[in-house]
Design an enzyme around this catalytic site. Structure first.
Site, PDB file in Angstrom:
ATOM      1  NE  ARG A  73      39.578   0.918 -47.892  1.00 12.73           N
ATOM      2  CZ  ARG A  73      39.645   1.481 -46.711  1.00 12.73           C
ATOM      3  NH1 ARG A  73      39.852   0.761 -45.654  1.00 12.73           N
ATOM      4  NH2 ARG A  73      39.465   2.767 -46.574  1.00 12.73           N
ATOM      5  CB  THR A  74      41.007   0.446 -54.902  1.00 11.71           C
ATOM      6  OG1 THR A  74      39.829   0.185 -54.140  1.00 11.71           O
ATOM      7  CG2 THR A  74      40.883  -0.221 -56.250  1.00 11.71           C
ATOM      8  CE  LYS A 101      50.548  21.830 -65.343  1.00 11.54           C
ATOM      9  NZ  LYS A 101      51.822  21.558 -66.026  1.00 11.54           N
ATOM     10  NE  ARG A 123      38.433   3.961 -57.155  1.00 10.47           N
ATOM     11  CZ  ARG A 123      38.241   3.537 -55.907  1.00 10.47           C
ATOM     12  NH1 ARG A 123      38.405   4.360 -54.901  1.00 10.47           N
ATOM     13  NH2 ARG A 123      37.888   2.293 -55.666  1.00 10.47           N
ATOM     14  CG  HIS A 151      35.035  -1.110 -57.085  1.00  9.65           C
ATOM     15  ND1 HIS A 151      36.262  -1.540 -57.552  1.00  9.65           N
ATOM     16  CD2 HIS A 151      35.273  -0.502 -55.896  1.00  9.65           C
ATOM     17  CE1 HIS A 151      37.186  -1.206 -56.673  1.00  9.65           C
ATOM     18  NE2 HIS A 151      36.622  -0.575 -55.671  1.00  9.65           N
TER      19      HIS A 151
HETATM   20  C1  NCD Z   1      34.495   1.736 -52.386  1.00  7.41           C
HETATM   21  C2  NCD Z   1      34.546   2.609 -53.629  1.00  7.41           C
HETATM   22  O1  NCD Z   1      35.449   3.416 -53.812  1.00  7.41           O
HETATM   23  O2  NCD Z   1      33.640   2.434 -54.429  1.00  7.41           O
HETATM   24  N1  NCD Z   1      35.697   1.682 -51.689  1.00  7.41           N
HETATM   25  C3  NCD Z   1      36.724   0.885 -52.082  1.00  7.41           C
HETATM   26  O3  NCD Z   1      37.001   0.699 -53.242  1.00  7.41           O
HETATM   27  N2  NCD Z   1      37.411   0.274 -51.108  1.00  7.41           N
HETATM   28  C4  NCD Z   1      33.345   2.020 -51.522  1.00  7.41           C
HETATM   29  C5  NCD Z   1      33.166   3.406 -50.988  1.00  7.41           C
HETATM   30  O4  NCD Z   1      33.808   4.358 -51.405  1.00  7.41           O
HETATM   31  O5  NCD Z   1      32.309   3.529 -50.114  1.00  7.41           O
END
Ligand code: NCD
Length: 332
Positions: A73-74, A101, A123, A151
């Site tokens: 999603r993100t 590596k 991320r 987040h």
């Molecule tokens: C979340 C995350 O990665 O923190 N998911 C997301 O960004 N859609 C929540 C999760 O991983 O449960």
């Protein structure tokens, strides 16, 4: 140079002069910042229903997405958001990159920084990783999830979804249920919801609720029945990959589901249900609840796109700018 309204007032950030802002934590946003971003997202939502959805707003800008942890999603929504604004987009994943590596995050940042990207979206499994990127490059940094810490764009898209669906945020009661301990979404959402005047209760078994979390302005309940009081029930995934090996947070997943799973019987008609995804259907959320009309889970994904467009646009255009999509020429 003109004064710039900082999006982020994080005293941990080194002074870089006006113009370079980051979105690392919800903590650093004011209510006005959030309102501005949500209004901008609403403006961009008008572009979703058009035949030609692309806007020229960030033409000639470069956005690099660095995803060192799994994401559907993100990562897809940041990529599409940048593309919809006509930015050049590069996406780098840990597997298949020099990280495999043994390259350090700082060295990867210096390599990517050599291309002078305008924005780096990161991320990473480690708390504080976005700061490493901010220190090593001249890009604006957006935190797309750092360990169990923050987040912020998830919290903004959740606010946007609630606001659109329920016509406001202040005064609502939101219950956040489940594995709060390992959840960066919970931390960002509590801060964001409290900032906007909502009442938040975190609900779950004591081992999955961080001690002292009330300091963030929420209430705590260890009784699943509490969720019936809420306007919105926000369900969290059991984040097995973040749990310490050998630690017994819950006796078993089956036991967890029996005691804490969000089922139709535990809800009241009309309650809205949210989940950041990915869902473990049948564990923290009953499939009937996930697919019900009151579930806003797909709405959250749709909100993610316009909210991320707003964040990228806001960072690169230095704050409060009134945009009218209709006035922005379409790009074929
Ligand atoms: C979340 C995350 O990665 O923190 N998911 C997301 O960004 N859609 C929540 C999760 O991983 O449960």
């Amino acid at each position: 140079m003109a004064e710039v309204t900082p999006l982020i007032r994080d005293e941990l950030l080194p002074p870089r002069g006006p113009g370079r802002r980051h979105l690392i934590s919800i903590r650093d946003l004011t209510k006005e910042d959030v309102e501005r971003l949500l209004a901008l997202a609403r403006t961009f939502s008008a572009s979703l229903d058009r035949e030609v959805k692309k806007l020229p707003a960030l033409k000639g800008r470069t956005v690099v997405n660095m995803f060192f942890e799994s994401s559907t999603r993100t990562s897809s929504s940041f990529e599409l958001a940048a593309k919809r604004l006509s930015a050049d987009v590069m996406s780098i994943k840990a597997s298949g990159s020099a990280v495999d590596k043994g390259e350090s995050l700082r060295d990867t940042a210096l390599t990517i920084g050599a291309y002078d990207p305008d924005v780096i979206v990161l991320r990473h499994p480690h708390i504080g990783a976005p700061q490493v990127i901010a220190d090593a490059t001249t890009a604006h940094v957006v935190n797309a999830g750092d360990g169990t810490h923050q987040h912020p764009t998830q919290a903004l898209l959740d606010l946007y979804t609630i606001d659109e669906e329920l016509g406001g945020i202040a005064g609502l009661h939101v219950a956040i249920v489940g594995d709060v301990l390992h959840s960066r979404v919970a931390r960002s959402d509590i801060q964001a919801l409290v900032l906007m005047g909502a009442r938040v209760t975190v609900v779950g078994p004591p081992p999955l609720i961080p001690r002292g979390i009330e300091a963030m302005g929420c209430e705590v309940s260890h009784d699943i029945e509490t969720i019936r009081d809420a306007d919105v029930v926000y369900v969290l995934r059991m984040q097995k990959e973040r749990m310490l090996e050998g630690a017994n947070y819950v006796p078993s997943l089956r036991e967890y589901t029996a005691r804490w799973g969000v089922t139709p019987e535990r809800l009241r008609p009309g309650q809205k249900v949210m989940h950041p995804g990915p869902m473990n259907r049948g564990v923290e959320i009953d499939p009937v609840v996930a697919d019900a009309a009151d579930a806003l889970i797909e709405r959250q994904v749709r909100s993610g796109l316009v909210v991320r467009m707003a964040v990228l646009y806001d960072l690169l255009t230095h704050g409060p700018v009134e945009v009218k999509v209709a006035e922005i020429e379409e790009v074929a």
